[in-house]
Design a protein around this motif. Structure first.
Motif, PDB file in Angstrom:
ATOM      1  N   GLU A 125       0.822  -1.215   0.000  1.00 47.07           N
ATOM      2  CA  GLU A 125       0.000   0.000   0.000  1.00 47.07           C
ATOM      3  C   GLU A 125       0.855   1.263   0.000  1.00 47.07           C
ATOM      4  O   GLU A 125       0.411   2.315  -0.478  1.00 47.07           O
ATOM      5  CB  GLU A 125      -0.934  -0.019   1.212  1.00 47.07           C
ATOM      6  CG  GLU A 125      -2.011  -1.098   1.120  1.00 47.07           C
ATOM      7  CD  GLU A 125      -2.863  -1.177   2.370  1.00 47.07           C
ATOM      8  OE1 GLU A 125      -2.413  -0.659   3.437  1.00 47.07           O
ATOM      9  OE2 GLU A 125      -3.952  -1.772   2.312  1.00 47.07           O
ATOM     10  N   ALA A 126       2.082   1.142   0.517  1.00 46.20           N
ATOM     11  CA  ALA A 126       2.989   2.295   0.535  1.00 46.20           C
ATOM     12  C   ALA A 126       3.705   2.481  -0.800  1.00 46.20           C
ATOM     13  O   ALA A 126       4.427   3.471  -0.982  1.00 46.20           O
ATOM     14  CB  ALA A 126       4.017   2.143   1.653  1.00 46.20           C
ATOM     15  N   GLY A 127       3.513   1.537  -1.724  1.00 48.91           N
ATOM     16  CA  GLY A 127       4.105   1.681  -3.045  1.00 48.91           C
ATOM     17  C   GLY A 127       5.242   0.735  -3.363  1.00 48.91           C
ATOM     18  O   GLY A 127       5.799   0.786  -4.469  1.00 48.91           O
ATOM     19  N   ALA A 128       5.606  -0.127  -2.403  1.00 51.89           N
ATOM     20  CA  ALA A 128       6.688  -1.079  -2.654  1.00 51.89           C
ATOM     21  C   ALA A 128       6.205  -2.227  -3.528  1.00 51.89           C
ATOM     22  O   ALA A 128       5.011  -2.527  -3.590  1.00 51.89           O
ATOM     23  CB  ALA A 128       7.230  -1.624  -1.330  1.00 51.89           C
ATOM     24  N   VAL A 129       7.129  -2.865  -4.213  1.00 54.65           N
ATOM     25  CA  VAL A 129       6.848  -4.098  -4.941  1.00 54.65           C
ATOM     26  C   VAL A 129       7.246  -5.254  -4.034  1.00 54.65           C
ATOM     27  O   VAL A 129       8.424  -5.402  -3.685  1.00 54.65           O
ATOM     28  CB  VAL A 129       7.641  -4.168  -6.262  1.00 54.65           C
ATOM     29  CG1 VAL A 129       7.418  -5.519  -6.951  1.00 54.65           C
ATOM     30  CG2 VAL A 129       7.259  -3.028  -7.184  1.00 54.65           C
ATOM     31  N   VAL A 130       6.267  -6.059  -3.619  1.00 56.06           N
ATOM     32  CA  VAL A 130       6.535  -7.224  -2.783  1.00 56.06           C
ATOM     33  C   VAL A 130       6.772  -8.410  -3.714  1.00 56.06           C
ATOM     34  O   VAL A 130       5.867  -8.827  -4.448  1.00 56.06           O
ATOM     35  CB  VAL A 130       5.366  -7.505  -1.824  1.00 56.06           C
ATOM     36  CG1 VAL A 130       5.624  -8.788  -1.048  1.00 56.06           C
ATOM     37  CG2 VAL A 130       5.173  -6.323  -0.871  1.00 56.06           C
ATOM     38  N   LEU A 131       7.984  -8.943  -3.697  1.00 53.19           N
ATOM     39  CA  LEU A 131       8.380  -9.974  -4.652  1.00 53.19           C
ATOM     40  C   LEU A 131       8.935 -11.177  -3.902  1.00 53.19           C
ATOM     41  O   LEU A 131      10.115 -11.209  -3.559  1.00 53.19           O
ATOM     42  CB  LEU A 131       9.420  -9.391  -5.611  1.00 53.19           C
ATOM     43  CG  LEU A 131       9.716 -10.155  -6.891  1.00 53.19           C
ATOM     44  CD1 LEU A 131      10.208  -9.206  -7.979  1.00 53.19           C
ATOM     45  CD2 LEU A 131      10.754 -11.253  -6.671  1.00 53.19           C
ATOM     46  N   PRO A 132       8.096 -12.178  -3.612  1.00 52.19           N
ATOM     47  CA  PRO A 132       8.596 -13.370  -2.933  1.00 52.19           C
ATOM     48  C   PRO A 132       9.674 -14.064  -3.762  1.00 52.19           C
ATOM     49  O   PRO A 132       9.573 -14.120  -4.998  1.00 52.19           O
ATOM     50  CB  PRO A 132       7.345 -14.248  -2.801  1.00 52.19           C
ATOM     51  CG  PRO A 132       6.203 -13.295  -2.867  1.00 52.19           C
ATOM     52  CD  PRO A 132       6.641 -12.226  -3.825  1.00 52.19           C
ATOM     53  N   ALA A 133      10.688 -14.570  -3.097  1.00 47.25           N
ATOM     54  CA  ALA A 133      11.766 -15.281  -3.791  1.00 47.25           C
ATOM     55  C   ALA A 133      11.269 -16.673  -4.160  1.00 47.25           C
ATOM     56  O   ALA A 133      11.580 -17.664  -3.501  1.00 47.25           O
ATOM     57  CB  ALA A 133      13.002 -15.352  -2.906  1.00 47.25           C
ATOM     58  N   SER A 134      10.479 -16.737  -5.237  1.00 52.42           N
ATOM     59  CA  SER A 134       9.835 -17.981  -5.667  1.00 52.42           C
ATOM     60  C   SER A 134      10.319 -18.347  -7.062  1.00 52.42           C
ATOM     61  O   SER A 134       9.849 -17.779  -8.054  1.00 52.42           O
ATOM     62  CB  SER A 134       8.311 -17.816  -5.675  1.00 52.42           C
ATOM     63  OG  SER A 134       7.828 -17.460  -4.399  1.00 52.42           O
ATOM     64  N   PRO A 135      11.251 -19.293  -7.174  1.00 48.33           N
ATOM     65  CA  PRO A 135      11.738 -19.695  -8.496  1.00 48.33           C
ATOM     66  C   PRO A 135      10.632 -20.356  -9.315  1.00 48.33           C
ATOM     67  O   PRO A 135       9.715 -20.969  -8.778  1.00 48.33           O
ATOM     68  CB  PRO A 135      12.848 -20.700  -8.171  1.00 48.33           C
ATOM     69  CG  PRO A 135      13.209 -20.452  -6.742  1.00 48.33           C
ATOM     70  CD  PRO A 135      11.951 -19.991  -6.084  1.00 48.33           C
ATOM     71  N   ALA A 136      10.710 -20.216 -10.639  1.00 44.67           N
ATOM     72  CA  ALA A 136       9.798 -20.893 -11.553  1.00 44.67           C
ATOM     73  C   ALA A 136      10.585 -21.898 -12.390  1.00 44.67           C
ATOM     74  O   ALA A 136      11.809 -21.823 -12.485  1.00 44.67           O
ATOM     75  CB  ALA A 136       9.104 -19.874 -12.458  1.00 44.67           C
ATOM     76  N   PHE A 137       9.860 -22.841 -13.017  1.00 46.89           N
ATOM     77  CA  PHE A 137      10.520 -23.932 -13.728  1.00 46.89           C
ATOM     78  C   PHE A 137      10.240 -23.919 -15.223  1.00 46.89           C
ATOM     79  O   PHE A 137      10.822 -24.698 -15.963  1.00 46.89           O
ATOM     80  CB  PHE A 137      10.074 -25.275 -13.122  1.00 46.89           C
ATOM     81  CG  PHE A 137      10.508 -25.436 -11.697  1.00 46.89           C
ATOM     82  CD1 PHE A 137      11.705 -26.063 -11.381  1.00 46.89           C
ATOM     83  CD2 PHE A 137       9.737 -24.924 -10.659  1.00 46.89           C
ATOM     84  CE1 PHE A 137      12.119 -26.191 -10.062  1.00 46.89           C
ATOM     85  CE2 PHE A 137      10.147 -25.057  -9.337  1.00 46.89           C
ATOM     86  CZ  PHE A 137      11.339 -25.682  -9.038  1.00 46.89           C
ATOM     87  N   TYR A 138       9.364 -23.006 -15.700  1.00 40.11           N
ATOM     88  CA  TYR A 138       9.035 -22.990 -17.123  1.00 40.11           C
ATOM     89  C   TYR A 138      10.178 -22.484 -17.986  1.00 40.11           C
ATOM     90  O   TYR A 138      10.161 -22.639 -19.214  1.00 40.11           O
ATOM     91  CB  TYR A 138       7.776 -22.147 -17.381  1.00 40.11           C
ATOM     92  CG  TYR A 138       7.886 -20.682 -17.034  1.00 40.11           C
ATOM     93  CD1 TYR A 138       8.548 -19.781 -17.863  1.00 40.11           C
ATOM     94  CD2 TYR A 138       7.311 -20.181 -15.869  1.00 40.11           C
ATOM     95  CE1 TYR A 138       8.637 -18.438 -17.550  1.00 40.11           C
ATOM     96  CE2 TYR A 138       7.396 -18.839 -15.547  1.00 40.11           C
ATOM     97  CZ  TYR A 138       8.052 -17.969 -16.393  1.00 40.11           C
ATOM     98  OH  TYR A 138       8.137 -16.635 -16.079  1.00 40.11           O
ATOM     99  N   ALA A 139      11.175 -21.854 -17.355  1.00 41.60           N
ATOM    100  CA  ALA A 139      12.299 -21.303 -18.124  1.00 41.60           C
ATOM    101  C   ALA A 139      13.354 -22.356 -18.454  1.00 41.60           C
ATOM    102  O   ALA A 139      14.373 -22.055 -19.065  1.00 41.60           O
ATOM    103  CB  ALA A 139      12.942 -20.151 -17.362  1.00 41.60           C
ATOM    104  N   GLY A 140      13.115 -23.596 -18.040  1.00 47.87           N
ATOM    105  CA  GLY A 140      14.039 -24.672 -18.398  1.00 47.87           C
ATOM    106  C   GLY A 140      15.262 -24.759 -17.513  1.00 47.87           C
ATOM    107  O   GLY A 140      16.375 -24.968 -18.003  1.00 47.87           O
ATOM    108  N   ALA A 141      15.075 -24.626 -16.202  1.00 47.13           N
ATOM    109  CA  ALA A 141      16.202 -24.676 -15.278  1.00 47.13           C
ATOM    110  C   ALA A 141      16.841 -26.060 -15.271  1.00 47.13           C
ATOM    111  O   ALA A 141      16.153 -27.078 -15.181  1.00 47.13           O
ATOM    112  CB  ALA A 141      15.737 -24.319 -13.874  1.00 47.13           C
TER     113      ALA A 141
END
Length: 231
Positions: free
Chosen positions: A176-192
């Motif tokens: 609400e204060a304007g920050a971007v809340v970005l959980p450190a959640s890796p994804a797998f669709y990028a072919g890791a």
């Protein structure tokens, strides 16, 4: 004879990103973000909290010391997410300035100090609470509070699981204060295929939120099966 004037002009023009590293597990995320910023030609003001120094030591075996910060930073950024030293070499750290976490008179503690914004990677629940409540107990929290009050970009890469109700409320407050809340959640669709790929995905999403160009992961192209293709 004109060289000092050029240096002063360059110093005036320097507008860094503040990168705050808190005590949460996930120091490879911070290293990947820092490498990404430097690769993009960005300047960095680095704040490493006291708690994060213990995490860096535990996860990498590297002691981060104020008196030897440049050497320690080079060793840390050179290490891969799998713990292998010298994975990343020839890093140019000339664009990095280090501020002690206890220095509340440091540049980033003031709104008149020009920065592009701040990235907290990883963000512990303690740092999330401190910023949400405006405690300013150390330079990391103070710099984040300044970032919010100046309406600059603040990205908070929270790294904790599970999250309790109080932390969720703090994250909503930051949103609400304007920050971007970005959980450190890796994804797998990028072919890791390697732990570094998962780390780089999170780091890339942090840089995306900051608007910094990078090539850390394969982007979604609207076609299924992308994760099975060779990078």
């Amino acid at each position: 004879m004109t060289e000092p004037v050029v240096d002063q002009h360059q110093q005036r023009e320097r507008t860094p990103w503040v990168v705050g590293v808190s005590g949460a597990s996930g120091t490879p995320y911070a290293a990947a973000v820092l490498r990404g910023l430097l690769a993009a030609g960005e300047s960095v003001d680095l704040v490493v909290s006291r708690a994060s120094r213990l995490t860096i030591l535990d996860e990498t075996g590297i002691s981060f010391r104020d008196s030897h910060w440049r050497e320690d930073l080079a060793a840390w950024l050179g290490r891969g997410a799998d713990g292998k030293p010298d994975t990343f070499q020839d890093l140019d750290l000339s664009g990095v300035r280090h501020w002690s976490a206890g220095d509340l008179a440091a540049g980033p503690s003031s709104g008149s100090y020009a920065v592009k914004g701040m990235l907290i990677v990883p963000a512990s629940t303690a740092s999330v609470a401190g910023v949400a409540l405006g405690l300013s107990k150390d330079l990391l929290q103070r710099a984040a509070s300044v970032t919010l009050k100046e309406r600059r970009k603040l990205v908070v890469a929270v790294r904790e699981t599970p999250l309790n109700g109080q932390t969720l409320k703090h994250l909503v407050t930051l949103d609400e204060a304007g920050a971007v809340v970005l959980p450190a959640s890796p994804a797998f669709y990028a072919g890791a295929t390697h732990i570094q790929d998962l780390v780089d995905f999170v780091a890339g999403r942090v840089l995306d939120a900051a608007g910094v160009p990078h090539g850390l992961y394969r982007r979604w192209e609207g076609e299924l099966g992308g994760g099975s293709r060779t990078r």
